[in-house]
Write a protein that holds these residues in place. Structure first.
Motif, PDB file in Angstrom:
ATOM      1  N   ILE A   1       0.812  -1.219   0.000  1.00 54.55           N
ATOM      2  CA  ILE A   1       0.000   0.000   0.000  1.00 54.55           C
ATOM      3  C   ILE A   1       0.850   1.276   0.000  1.00 54.55           C
ATOM      4  N   PRO A   2       1.878   1.430   0.877  1.00 57.03           N
ATOM      5  CA  PRO A   2       2.646   2.691   0.838  1.00 57.03           C
ATOM      6  C   PRO A   2       3.289   2.997  -0.515  1.00 57.03           C
ATOM      7  N   PRO A   3       3.944   2.031  -1.187  1.00 58.78           N
ATOM      8  CA  PRO A   3       4.486   2.384  -2.511  1.00 58.78           C
ATOM      9  C   PRO A   3       3.405   2.727  -3.536  1.00 58.78           C
ATOM     10  N   ILE A   4       2.265   2.072  -3.450  1.00 59.85           N
ATOM     11  CA  ILE A   4       1.190   2.356  -4.403  1.00 59.85           C
ATOM     12  C   ILE A   4       0.605   3.746  -4.159  1.00 59.85           C
ATOM     13  N   VAL A   5       0.441   4.117  -2.901  1.00 56.37           N
ATOM     14  CA  VAL A   5      -0.051   5.461  -2.578  1.00 56.37           C
ATOM     15  C   VAL A   5       0.942   6.515  -3.072  1.00 56.37           C
ATOM     16  N   TYR A   6       2.230   6.274  -2.840  1.00 61.01           N
ATOM     17  CA  TYR A   6       3.262   7.206  -3.298  1.00 61.01           C
ATOM     18  C   TYR A   6       3.229   7.314  -4.826  1.00 61.01           C
ATOM     19  N   PHE A   7       3.082   6.174  -5.506  1.00 62.79           N
ATOM     20  CA  PHE A   7       2.975   6.165  -6.965  1.00 62.79           C
ATOM     21  C   PHE A   7       1.791   7.024  -7.411  1.00 62.79           C
ATOM     22  N   GLY A   8       0.664   6.890  -6.727  1.00 65.13           N
ATOM     23  CA  GLY A   8      -0.518   7.682  -7.051  1.00 65.13           C
ATOM     24  C   GLY A   8      -0.292   9.167  -6.866  1.00 65.13           C
ATOM     25  N   LEU A   9       0.421   9.533  -5.801  1.00 67.27           N
ATOM     26  CA  LEU A   9       0.710  10.954  -5.573  1.00 67.27           C
ATOM     27  C   LEU A   9       1.598  11.518  -6.683  1.00 67.27           C
ATOM     28  N   VAL A  10       2.624  10.758  -7.061  1.00 67.35           N
ATOM     29  CA  VAL A  10       3.515  11.230  -8.123  1.00 67.35           C
ATOM     30  C   VAL A  10       2.740  11.364  -9.428  1.00 67.35           C
ATOM     31  N   SER A  11       1.945  10.355  -9.767  1.00 68.38           N
ATOM     32  CA  SER A  11       1.208  10.407 -11.033  1.00 68.38           C
ATOM     33  C   SER A  11       0.134  11.494 -11.012  1.00 68.38           C
ATOM     34  N   SER A  12      -0.382  11.835  -9.839  1.00 72.62           N
ATOM     35  CA  SER A  12      -1.392  12.897  -9.781  1.00 72.62           C
ATOM     36  C   SER A  12      -0.814  14.249 -10.199  1.00 72.62           C
ATOM     37  N   LEU A  13       0.484  14.430 -10.032  1.00 73.37           N
ATOM     38  CA  LEU A  13       1.093  15.700 -10.452  1.00 73.37           C
ATOM     39  C   LEU A  13       0.991  15.901 -11.962  1.00 73.37           C
ATOM     40  N   PHE A  14       1.067  14.808 -12.734  1.00 68.20           N
ATOM     41  CA  PHE A  14       0.901  14.932 -14.184  1.00 68.20           C
ATOM     42  C   PHE A  14      -0.498  15.429 -14.522  1.00 68.20           C
ATOM     43  N   VAL A  15      -1.507  14.904 -13.846  1.00 63.70           N
ATOM     44  CA  VAL A  15      -2.890  15.319 -14.083  1.00 63.70           C
ATOM     45  C   VAL A  15      -3.098  16.761 -13.645  1.00 63.70           C
ATOM     46  N   LEU A  16      -2.560  17.107 -12.469  1.00 64.74           N
ATOM     47  CA  LEU A  16      -2.735  18.458 -11.956  1.00 64.74           C
ATOM     48  C   LEU A  16      -2.005  19.485 -12.811  1.00 64.74           C
ATOM     49  N   ASP A  17      -0.873  19.100 -13.422  1.00 68.37           N
ATOM     50  CA  ASP A  17      -0.187  20.007 -14.341  1.00 68.37           C
ATOM     51  C   ASP A  17      -1.064  20.316 -15.550  1.00 68.37           C
ATOM     52  N   LYS A  18      -1.741  19.301 -16.072  1.00 69.24           N
ATOM     53  CA  LYS A  18      -2.637  19.524 -17.215  1.00 69.24           C
ATOM     54  C   LYS A  18      -3.808  20.410 -16.815  1.00 69.24           C
ATOM     55  N   TYR A  19      -4.346  20.175 -15.613  1.00 66.26           N
ATOM     56  CA  TYR A  19      -5.453  20.983 -15.112  1.00 66.26           C
ATOM     57  C   TYR A  19      -5.013  22.433 -14.942  1.00 66.26           C
ATOM     58  N   LYS A  20      -3.807  22.606 -14.409  1.00 65.12           N
ATOM     59  CA  LYS A  20      -3.280  23.948 -14.174  1.00 65.12           C
ATOM     60  C   LYS A  20      -3.040  24.671 -15.498  1.00 65.12           C
ATOM     61  N   SER A  21      -2.471  23.961 -16.497  1.00 64.31           N
ATOM     62  CA  SER A  21      -2.172  24.608 -17.778  1.00 64.31           C
ATOM     63  C   SER A  21      -3.448  24.965 -18.530  1.00 64.31           C
ATOM     64  N   THR A  22      -4.496  24.141 -18.449  1.00 69.82           N
ATOM     65  CA  THR A  22      -5.746  24.493 -19.127  1.00 69.82           C
ATOM     66  C   THR A  22      -6.441  25.644 -18.419  1.00 69.82           C
ATOM     67  N   LYS A  23      -6.310  25.724 -17.112  1.00 72.28           N
ATOM     68  CA  LYS A  23      -6.926  26.814 -16.379  1.00 72.28           C
ATOM     69  C   LYS A  23      -6.200  28.135 -16.686  1.00 72.28           C
ATOM     70  N   GLU A  24      -4.862  28.082 -16.841  1.00 73.19           N
ATOM     71  CA  GLU A  24      -4.107  29.290 -17.172  1.00 73.19           C
ATOM     72  C   GLU A  24      -4.454  29.791 -18.569  1.00 73.19           C
ATOM     73  N   LYS A  25      -4.735  28.868 -19.498  1.00 66.70           N
ATOM     74  CA  LYS A  25      -5.091  29.276 -20.855  1.00 66.70           C
ATOM     75  C   LYS A  25      -6.428  29.999 -20.899  1.00 66.70           C
ATOM     76  N   LYS A  26      -7.351  29.609 -20.018  1.00 66.94           N
ATOM     77  CA  LYS A  26      -8.672  30.228 -19.983  1.00 66.94           C
ATOM     78  C   LYS A  26      -8.606  31.650 -19.426  1.00 66.94           C
ATOM     79  N   VAL A  27      -7.643  31.935 -18.578  1.00 64.28           N
ATOM     80  CA  VAL A  27      -7.557  33.252 -17.924  1.00 64.28           C
ATOM     81  C   VAL A  27      -7.085  34.306 -18.857  1.00 64.28           C
TER      82      VAL A  27
END
Length: 154
Positions: free
Chosen positions: A128-154
């Motif tokens: 479980i701990p390595p899988i949770v850590y993996f999920g946190l790292v991979s979530s940054l890729f998703v959040l980067d896309k969310y952040k870049s699309t939000k910046e484009k709208k502004v």
């Protein structure tokens, strides 16, 4: 009555516009996730110290690493010293410090945690701990896309 109770008596939450709600948004999560991921530099430091001989070798860690280093004939101490160094650099690169790019650090941490999950599984530990850590790292890729699309709208 509390402020929340008064707010819900006046209006239901669905009637409050999204920009007026006080809630946790995704871009605000990125620094918290990065802080959590940066903690990897601490065990990385201990791994380097173990690899250099300043700390005793952890037998459980040798069993976890065995599926990866035994087939290649790599000695444990140099392996753990180089892996610890990579963890330190990856933790620092979350904040733009050091020679490693953020993307390389993320991919390296995802590979590292995947191998750790397999090693822990072989030993019989929880994965479980390595899988949770993996999920946190991979979530940054998703959040980067969310952040870049939000910046484009502004």
């Amino acid at each position: 009555a509390s402020r929340c109770e008064l707010m819900f008596k006046k209006k239901s939450l669905s009637k409050i516009p999204l920009n007026k709600r006080h809630h946790f948004t995704m871009p605000e999560a990125v620094p918290i996730i990065k802080k959590t991921l940066s903690v990897i530099a601490i065990p990385g430091t201990f791994m380097v110290m173990m690899g250099l001989g300043f700390l005793p070798v952890d037998e459980k860690m040798t069993k976890i690493a065995a599926p990866f280093i035994a087939p290649l004939g790599i000695p444990f101490q140099p392996f753990v010293a180089s892996l610890g160094t990579c963890k330190i650099l990856a933790g620092l690169s979350m904040w733009g410090i050091g020679p490693m790019s953020d993307i390389v650090a993320r991919i390296g941490l995802m590979l590292c945690t995947s191998c750790a999950a397999y090693g822990h599984h072989v030993v019989g530990d929880t994965v479980i701990p390595p899988i949770v850590y993996f999920g946190l790292v991979s979530s940054l890729f998703v959040l980067d896309k969310y952040k870049s699309t939000k910046e484009k709208k502004v």
